[in-house]
Scaffold this motif. Structure first.
Motif, PDB file in Angstrom:
ATOM      1  N   GLU A 175       4.722   5.170   2.864  1.00 22.27           N
ATOM      2  CA  GLU A 175       4.942   6.562   3.276  1.00 22.27           C
ATOM      3  C   GLU A 175       4.864   5.985   5.096  1.00 22.27           C
ATOM      4  O   GLU A 175       6.539   6.886   5.595  1.00 22.27           O
ATOM      5  CB  GLU A 175       4.221   6.963   2.713  1.00 22.27           C
ATOM      6  N   LEU A 176       4.819   5.684   5.350  1.00 29.27           N
ATOM      7  CA  LEU A 176       5.276   5.785   6.852  1.00 29.27           C
ATOM      8  C   LEU A 176       6.260   5.144   7.043  1.00 29.27           C
ATOM      9  O   LEU A 176       6.918   5.387   8.158  1.00 29.27           O
ATOM     10  CB  LEU A 176       4.130   4.895   7.469  1.00 29.27           C
ATOM     11  N   ALA A 218       0.985  -0.840  -0.403  1.00 30.13           N
ATOM     12  CA  ALA A 218      -0.060  -0.290   0.044  1.00 30.13           C
ATOM     13  C   ALA A 218       1.526   0.877   0.188  1.00 30.13           C
ATOM     14  O   ALA A 218       1.195   0.979   0.592  1.00 30.13           O
ATOM     15  CB  ALA A 218      -0.834   0.113   1.316  1.00 30.13           C
ATOM     16  N   PRO A 219       1.231   2.427  -1.061  1.00 30.42           N
ATOM     17  CA  PRO A 219       1.889   3.255  -0.955  1.00 30.42           C
ATOM     18  C   PRO A 219       1.726   4.499   0.166  1.00 30.42           C
ATOM     19  O   PRO A 219       2.604   4.411   0.774  1.00 30.42           O
ATOM     20  CB  PRO A 219       1.135   4.094  -2.162  1.00 30.42           C
ATOM     21  N   HIS A 220       0.451   4.489   0.993  1.00 28.72           N
ATOM     22  CA  HIS A 220       0.011   4.832   2.096  1.00 28.72           C
ATOM     23  C   HIS A 220       1.086   5.021   3.221  1.00 28.72           C
ATOM     24  O   HIS A 220       1.924   5.054   4.149  1.00 28.72           O
ATOM     25  CB  HIS A 220      -1.199   5.952   2.243  1.00 28.72           C
ATOM     26  N   ARG A 221       0.823   3.085   3.209  1.00 30.18           N
ATOM     27  CA  ARG A 221       1.975   2.465   4.854  1.00 30.18           C
ATOM     28  C   ARG A 221       3.406   2.488   4.009  1.00 30.18           C
ATOM     29  O   ARG A 221       4.104   2.929   4.973  1.00 30.18           O
ATOM     30  CB  ARG A 221       1.162   0.386   4.807  1.00 30.18           C
TER      31      ARG A 221
END
Length: 448
Positions: free
Chosen positions: A299-300, A294-297
């Motif tokens: 980034e995390l 997942a791209p947003h994860r």
């Protein structure tokens, strides 16, 4: 009279119900935005998480005291009834204050008619304490001991049954496990290796050094938002359950011959274990590849591992395209039901369904199989899930080990000084035994 704590709790419960939001994400942000601090923040936190955690028990009591089924109760009124019932049954707030404050919130938002209904229900709830309601409404302990304990400690029955099967008991061990899982947990921190020691971190934040993890620190329950702590803001420490720390460390403790400088985290989001592993391999001049679909994860993960020898790859852990045998150590922190961390995600127990297990075990087998392809011969893989469900734990490991020929190591030896680890070869941690989330860890070696 303004009541910012109860209003914040009520609005968070509404977000959980209406938007499938997570209370532990919504509430802290709301408290910051509204500048609710001190006692009000502590009260809002207790009421929100407590009401969400005990929802099943609260709903049973509310329905017993109502003249209509819950399906016919206005959603916002039900949120308020849960909040009021929790105060009546599970806090020391005087009954008159719990009822009056809840009714005032309803009257201000929904009008006098619904406020009268809420008042009548809560007054009936207040006629008995929690123990009396449990005696009246819970399944018979002689004919359905699991159902009785599930109701008493606010768990869906299927989850209590999964705990019972993992523990091998429907008696006192199950009672203790559910009881611990129904309590608000302490916050655990992990000190970043090479930057700060656990002793130094404990002194800075006023916590206690963890009993088992050499990098762990425990904070007092209700100590406030750990994100406000200076070491966390400066990335000297992260919030991470001690059990998660121990499972990541188990991967690093397995003996290895030959190279040991290229590690892989195959399911890295949101990045807690990746940060710990990267700090450790970095001390030896190695690197960590962190995979997150997942791209947003992803980034995390980048944010949490900033400054560490980490390369983040946004791809499916089952189809990385990496060369076979490219890594010395691989962590598979697989997506799971999260049944082992229900105490930290208060609403999760009422959202999960038995059907979730089958879908996840297929994914878990595929990820573990791919990890054993990517690790070099003689290298090690740690399979970790935050769940005690046997289908997600020993079922997955036994099946993959049989099909791949991987050797299951005695993982208990990789958890030094941790007691009550059972018969092995895997490790299952428990809140009531170890003070951690119910993490499962099995370490396997690819045949040479």
């Amino acid at each position: 009279m303004e009541d910012p704590a109860r209003l914040a709790a009520l609005e968070t419960l509404r977000a959980v119900r209406q938007r499938d939001a997570y209370a532990n994400l919504v509430l802290p942000q709301m408290l910051r935005d509204r500048r609710i601090t001190g006692r009000d923040a502590a009260l809002a936190t207790k009421l929100t998480y407590g009401s969400a955690r005990a929802q099943g028990l609260l709903d049973a009591v509310i329905e017993a005291c109502s003249d209509r089924p819950l399906s016919e109760v206005d959603g916002s009124a039900l949120d308020a009834l849960r909040l009021g019932t929790y105060q009546l049954l599970r806090t020391r707030i005087p009954s008159h204050a719990a009822v009056a404050s809840t009714v005032d919130l309803v009257r201000a938002e929904l009008g006098s008619g619904i406020a009268g209904f809420v008042n009548a229900v809560l007054r009936r709830v207040a006629e008995q304490d929690e123990a009396a309601w449990v005696d009246e409404l819970a399944p018979d302990p002689d004919t359905d001991p699991v159902g009785n304990l599930a109701f008493t400690h606010a768990h869906p029955r299927w989850i209590a049954q999964a705990f019972a099967e993992a523990l091998g008991s429907r008696g006192e061990p199950l009672k203790l496990a559910l009881e611990a899982d129904d309590a608000r947990p302490a916050v655990h921190l992990v000190a970043r290796p090479g930057e700060v020691s656990a002793d130094e971190l404990a002194a800075i934040v006023g916590g206690d050094v963890a009993p088992y993890s050499p990098y762990g620190v425990h904070l007092e329950t209700g100590a406030g938002d750990p994100g406000d702590l200076e070491p966390v803001r400066e990335r000297l420490a992260n919030v991470q359950d001690e059990g998660s720390q121990l499972c990541a460390l188990a991967l690093t403790r397995a003996s290895l011959e030959g190279t040991d400088d290229r590690w892989l985290d195959l399911c890295a989001g949101p990045g807690g274990k990746a940060a710990l592993l990267a700090a450790l391999v970095g001390l030896e001049g190695g690197e960590l590849i962190a995979v997150e679909k997942a791209p947003h994860r992803a980034e995390l993960v980048r944010k949490l591992t900033s400054g560490l020898p980490v390369t983040v790859e946004v791809t499916d852990g089952r189809e990385t395209g990496f060369v076979e045998g490219a890594f010395d150590r691989v962590l598979v922190d697989a997506p799971c039901t999260g049944l082992g961390a229900l105490r930290r995600r208060p609403e999760a127990r009422w959202r999960r369904q038995p059907a979730d297990v089958g879908q996840l075990t297929t994914l878990q087998r595929e990820l573990l199989t791919e990890a054993l392809r990517l690790v070099r011969p003689g290298g090690v893989v740690a399979y970790v899930v935050c769940s005690p469900h046997l289908s997600e734990t020993v079922g997955v490991v036994a099946d993959v080990a049989r099909r791949t020929g991987a050797e299951q190591l005695d993982t208990r030896t990789l958890f030094p000084e941790v007691p009550d680890l059972g018969d092995g070869p895997h490790v299952q941690l428990w809140p009531h035994l170890h003070g951690t989330d119910a993490m499962f860890c099995a370490v396997l070696r690819r045949p040479v």
